[in-house]
Design a protein around this motif. Structure first.
Motif, PDB file in Angstrom:
ATOM      1  N   GLN A 317       0.824  -1.278  -0.088  1.00  0.00           N
ATOM      2  CA  GLN A 317       0.129  -0.078   0.120  1.00  0.00           C
ATOM      3  C   GLN A 317       0.830   1.322  -0.051  1.00  0.00           C
ATOM      4  O   GLN A 317       1.230   1.759   1.076  1.00  0.00           O
ATOM      5  N   ASP A 318       1.388   1.646  -1.236  1.00  0.00           N
ATOM      6  CA  ASP A 318       2.166   2.839  -1.396  1.00  0.00           C
ATOM      7  C   ASP A 318       1.729   3.841  -2.603  1.00  0.00           C
ATOM      8  O   ASP A 318       0.740   3.353  -3.091  1.00  0.00           O
ATOM      9  N   GLY A 319       2.231   4.687  -2.732  1.00  0.00           N
ATOM     10  CA  GLY A 319       1.690   5.531  -3.928  1.00  0.00           C
ATOM     11  C   GLY A 319       1.699   4.921  -5.298  1.00  0.00           C
ATOM     12  O   GLY A 319       0.839   5.059  -6.132  1.00  0.00           O
ATOM     13  N   LYS A 322      -1.637   2.805  -6.377  1.00  0.00           N
ATOM     14  CA  LYS A 322      -2.797   3.465  -6.872  1.00  0.00           C
ATOM     15  C   LYS A 322      -2.695   3.742  -8.355  1.00  0.00           C
ATOM     16  O   LYS A 322      -3.313   3.726  -9.342  1.00  0.00           O
ATOM     17  N   LYS A 351     -11.664   3.517  -2.173  1.00  0.00           N
ATOM     18  CA  LYS A 351     -10.486   3.062  -1.197  1.00  0.00           C
ATOM     19  C   LYS A 351      -9.273   3.658  -1.343  1.00  0.00           C
ATOM     20  O   LYS A 351      -8.529   3.874  -0.818  1.00  0.00           O
ATOM     21  N   GLU A 353      -8.516   6.662  -3.092  1.00  0.00           N
ATOM     22  CA  GLU A 353      -8.422   7.845  -2.941  1.00  0.00           C
ATOM     23  C   GLU A 353      -8.499   8.355  -1.532  1.00  0.00           C
ATOM     24  O   GLU A 353      -8.098   9.483  -1.332  1.00  0.00           O
ATOM     25  N   THR A 354      -8.713   7.478  -0.636  1.00  0.00           N
ATOM     26  CA  THR A 354      -8.608   8.025   0.906  1.00  0.00           C
ATOM     27  C   THR A 354      -7.304   8.182   1.216  1.00  0.00           C
ATOM     28  O   THR A 354      -7.078   8.873   2.250  1.00  0.00           O
ATOM     29  N   LYS A 355      -6.323   7.928   0.533  1.00  0.00           N
ATOM     30  CA  LYS A 355      -4.745   8.072   0.679  1.00  0.00           C
ATOM     31  C   LYS A 355      -4.168   9.431   0.004  1.00  0.00           C
ATOM     32  O   LYS A 355      -3.318   9.853   0.185  1.00  0.00           O
ATOM     33  N   ASN A 356      -5.198  10.036  -0.529  1.00  0.00           N
ATOM     34  CA  ASN A 356      -4.876  11.265  -1.478  1.00  0.00           C
ATOM     35  C   ASN A 356      -5.695  12.370  -0.929  1.00  0.00           C
ATOM     36  O   ASN A 356      -6.863  12.525  -1.177  1.00  0.00           O
ATOM     37  N   SER A 357      -5.202  13.305  -0.276  1.00  0.00           N
ATOM     38  CA  SER A 357      -5.807  14.595   0.318  1.00  0.00           C
ATOM     39  C   SER A 357      -6.665  15.472  -0.588  1.00  0.00           C
ATOM     40  O   SER A 357      -7.613  16.092  -0.254  1.00  0.00           O
ATOM     41  N   LEU A 360      -9.750  13.357  -1.585  1.00  0.00           N
ATOM     42  CA  LEU A 360     -10.609  12.563  -0.725  1.00  0.00           C
ATOM     43  C   LEU A 360     -12.036  13.056  -0.711  1.00  0.00           C
ATOM     44  O   LEU A 360     -12.999  12.225  -0.560  1.00  0.00           O
ATOM     45  N   SER A 409     -10.861  10.227   7.729  1.00  0.00           N
ATOM     46  CA  SER A 409      -9.805  10.689   7.089  1.00  0.00           C
ATOM     47  C   SER A 409      -9.987  12.170   6.916  1.00  0.00           C
ATOM     48  O   SER A 409      -8.749  13.004   6.910  1.00  0.00           O
TER      49      SER A 409
END
Length: 780
Positions: A317-319, A322, A351, A353-357, A360, A409
């Motif tokens: 789970q890293d950049g 995605k 799911k 996109e929750t890691k990209n502010s 979000l 988030s």
């Protein structure tokens, strides 16, 4: 078309054309409504107490026509169960009232679905429908393939409504897979549809390698090829120059012979919410069209959804995760989708996109749109269910949970708390109250639930909220010493307090009851590593990597544990896997270098050393180079049983690179000299070694003096060889080297060097004599 195919199309809810689908769904909806409220059918099940043995006997004593009617009754049960819990909308009011009567008491049927002492999720509606469908598909046999397929779907649905992975259900799936009756004459589309659903179930259980097998089989049968490649494109509105972007190119070998047009009104599907950003584009604008040769049908789309599901589980789970998945999701969303396929794709995108502010907020709006669409009357409920099994469609409460996670988030903790409380997700409720610094409030809420209905899970959560170990003891006793959750939470509490030795027995007990819990394996491995229980650590990390094959930390720690227990080959394999996850970590490459050297894998030694030089620019490991050169020069067998001499040229290249970076390292030049193809080149490299050793105050160190004298002996042996012409400049040069070395070392008069000085002096006299003899010949 074979009889089996006809039955599959009839009883698996697989449409062949849109017209057939429309007619079929309208007819089946009416039929299912009548079947589902047929008291005679239900009375037969209640009379036999929903008991496996009694139900089996009942079905063995009825004729084929009656069996088919009961099988359709089973279809009605599973269809409405999936509608009520997965695809929406809510069941018709008359049916909902029918199943909310005292006769169908939920708690009774929930217990029948309890597996491994673990209850189904409290939000599950109409459990009686799944219990009944399970009994019918297992014992009312109309066709082995049809029954096996529906049993497979029931296992998938059953696991989805459980909170933890069930070893019993996985064993049941394995047993069923072995007995699958697949007619080789079935067309490839039916076989591929089965492969997709088999892969989805194995992904649910995190059996990644088995899932991949079926994904590859489906790709091959459907003639689909895809490649991730770089293509020029723009990501932002104001970008002037196209840059390389990751793109997906797909080709399909042949068009579908069957008309499988998806004719669903766009308004009936959830909207694809735009990003709504002034800068970012909704999708990458590629310079060239990278389209496929033909449109993807619903089966091909489900296959790509399954591929993304596999990537979500197996990729770190890293950049980059995605970046690799979005081309697949964009491809499916660009097609004409069914309701379920589109929701599955949009949920996966949320799911990610929750890691990209920056995007979000789009994920939040998209989740709200999906939840609203699930409650709409259109499209028809049956048209939604057809694709649910091949897309991994989660239950509605999991979609609501994902929505609440996005709220967290965004920092909207109180809003998320409302959703978690409604869903009775008490673990998440504790987290929210902890964020709000109201942890005592969480304990009060859970205590209220315990007062109403005490369960092992609630006592575990109370222990988490209050840090009271006695709660875990109560949970363990309440479960009659069978709850893996009680032991897991107990161990986790001790782990968080760094009581590593004490937590290990609890983790081991939990895993002996339910081994399908990856985080517990990871914690067990870490705890064992901390107290240097290497064997337990190796076992735990090995099991964890089966669930998380892309976890760099697990592979690296597994390698460390394997080294400690003397399993160097196991360590070597673990390090190779670690490098797949993190190719640029120089420390792991160094571990690979050392382990490869230990097991005589000289090919990997050379590869690892070059990679270390790439990463570090300068890197020196004299011990490894010494072992490599020794084995290559002495032609010793490597790990594959072949002679190491085959690596001579590659070893020369490596030493050449090292000496260019370390031109004053005498010992490296000495090793490089051993690899020389000619005797004169060897002498030249030994002289470089001599110059390297004789830097600074070398003569003050007895060890360095010994190294210099050893080089002098080797040089003397070369020039005293009969093949070396005395008139060659190398002879005089070596004579000067020996003379200088003797003079310098004699001044210090180290005891360790006296014998060597005498030996070098003898060689020097011989060289002088060789030069005199040559001079005498010249004069004569």
């Amino acid at each position: 078309m074979t009889n089996t195919e006809e039955l599959l199309y009839e009883f698996l809810l697989i449409p062949r054309t849109y017209e057939e689908e429309t007619e079929k769904l309208e007819a089946e909806t009416k039929n299912f409504n009548q079947l589902l409220t047929c008291n005679e059918n239900w009375n037969n099940f209640f009379e036999h107490s929903f008991d496996n043995t009694q139900i089996k006997t009942f079905f063995n004593n009825i004729d084929e026509e009656e069996k088919q009617n009961y099988f359709k009754f089973g279809l009605a049960c599973i269809t409405y169960f999936v509608q009520g819990n997965f695809t929406g909308p809510n069941l018709p009011k008359e049916i909902d009232n029918y199943f909310n009567s005292h006769k169908f008491e939920t708690s009774k049927f929930s217990k029948l679905l309890s597996v491994n002492n673990e209850d189904i999720n409290i939000n599950t509606k109409y459990p009686v429908l799944l219990v009944t469908a399970k009994l019918i598909f297992e014992h009312c046999v109309i066709n082995e393939t049809v029954n096996d397929w529906w049993n497979w779907r029931v296992i998938w649905v059953h696991q989805q409504i459980l909170e933890d992975l069930s070893p019993s259900l996985l064993s049941e799936a394995d047993r069923l897979y072995k007995q699958f009756h697949i007619n080789p004459e079935l067309n490839k589309y039916i076989k591929s549809a089965l492969d997709v659903e088999v892969a989805q179930l194995y992904l649910t259980f995190r059996q990644i390698s088995r899932a991949k097998e079926h994904i590859l089989m489906a790709l091959e049968m459907l003639g689909i090829r895809y490649d991730l490649l770089g293509a020029l494109g723009k990501r932002t509105r104001y970008q002037e120059k196209e840059l390389a972007q990751l793109a997906l190119k797909v080709t399909v070998e042949e068009e579908r012979e069957e008309d499988e047009t998806i004719n669903i009104e766009e308004n009936d599907l959830p909207k694809d919410i735009p990003i709504g950003d002034d800068v970012l584009l909704n999708s990458i604008d590629f310079l060239e069209d990278l389209g496929i040769k033909s449109k993807l049908g619903r089966l091909e789309q489900k296959l790509f959804v399954t591929i993304v599901s596999d990537m979500i589980i197996s990729k770190p789970q890293d950049g980059l995760q995605k970046e690799q998945m979005m081309p697949f999701i964009d491809l499916v969303l660009s097609q004409k989708n069914t309701f379920t396929i589109k929701i599955a794709c949009l949920l996966m995108r949320c799911k990610l996109e929750t890691k990209n502010s920056k995007i979000l907020e789009r994920a939040l709006k998209q989740s709200e749109e999906i939840l609203q669409c699930l409650n709409k009357e259109k499209p028809s409920p049956l048209s939604r269910i057809i694709d649910a099994f091949g897309t991994g469609m989660p239950p509605i409460w999991k979609i609501e949970m994902q929505y609440a996670n996005i709220l967290i988030s965004l920092g909207l903790v109180r809003s998320a708390l409302i959703t978690y409380t409604k869903l009775k997700l008490w673990e998440e409720v504790i987290i929210c109250y902890t964020f709000l610094q109201l942890k005592h409030k969480a304990a009060e809420v859970i205590q209220e639930q315990i007062d109403q209905n005490p369960t092992p899970k609630l006592f575990c959560l109370l222990g988490d909220a209050t840090d009271d170990v006695s709660c875990y003891e109560k949970a363990w006793e309440l479960s009659k010493r069978r709850s893996h959750r009680a032991q897991r939470h107990w161990g986790k509490y001790l782990f968080s307090h760094k009581k590593y030795e004490e937590c290990i027995p609890h983790f081991e007990k939990a895993l002996s009851i339910n081994p399908l819990h990856p985080p517990t394996w990871f914690r067990l491995g870490y705890a064992a590593l901390k107290i240097e229980n290497w064997q337990t650590a190796a076992t735990a990390y090995r099991r964890y990597t089966c669930f998380e094959p892309e976890c760099f930390i697990a592979w690296n720690n597994l390698a460390q544990a394997c080294i400690k227990i003397g399993n160097k080959r196991g360590a070597h394999q673990a390090i190779l896997e670690a490098l797949k996850c993190n190719y640029d970590n120089w420390k792991v490459w160094e571990n690979l270098l050392v382990i490869s050297c230990d097991i005589s894998n000289f090919s990997e030694v050379i590869r690892a050393y070059h990679r270390l030089l790439d990463l570090q620019e300068k890197y020196l490991n004299v011990e490894v180079l010494n072992v490599l050169v020794y084995n290559v020069c002495n032609d010793i067998n490597d790990s594959e049983g072949q002679t190491a001499h085959r690596f001579l040229q590659k070893t020369r290249e490596l030493l050449g690179r090292v000496t260019s970076l370390y031109p004053t390292e005498g010992y490296i030049w000495e090793l490089y000299a051993n690899l020389s193809p000619s005797i004169l080149l060897k002498a030249q490299r030994l002289q470089r070694a001599y110059r390297g050793y004789t830097q600074g105050s070398w003569d003050k160190n007895p060890t360095t003096c010994q190294q210099v004298l050893y080089v002098c002996v080797k040089l003397a042996e070369i020039v005293l060889d009969d093949d070396i012409d005395p008139r060659d400049t190398i002879v005089n040069s070596v004579k000067l080297n020996l003379s200088s070395a003797i003079t310098a070392v004699k001044k210090q008069d180290f005891e360790e060097t006296r014998d060597l000085v005498g030996q070098v002096s003898v060689h020097l006299d011989k060289i002088v004599q060789k030069l005199k003899n040559d001079g005498a010949k010249s004069n004569s």
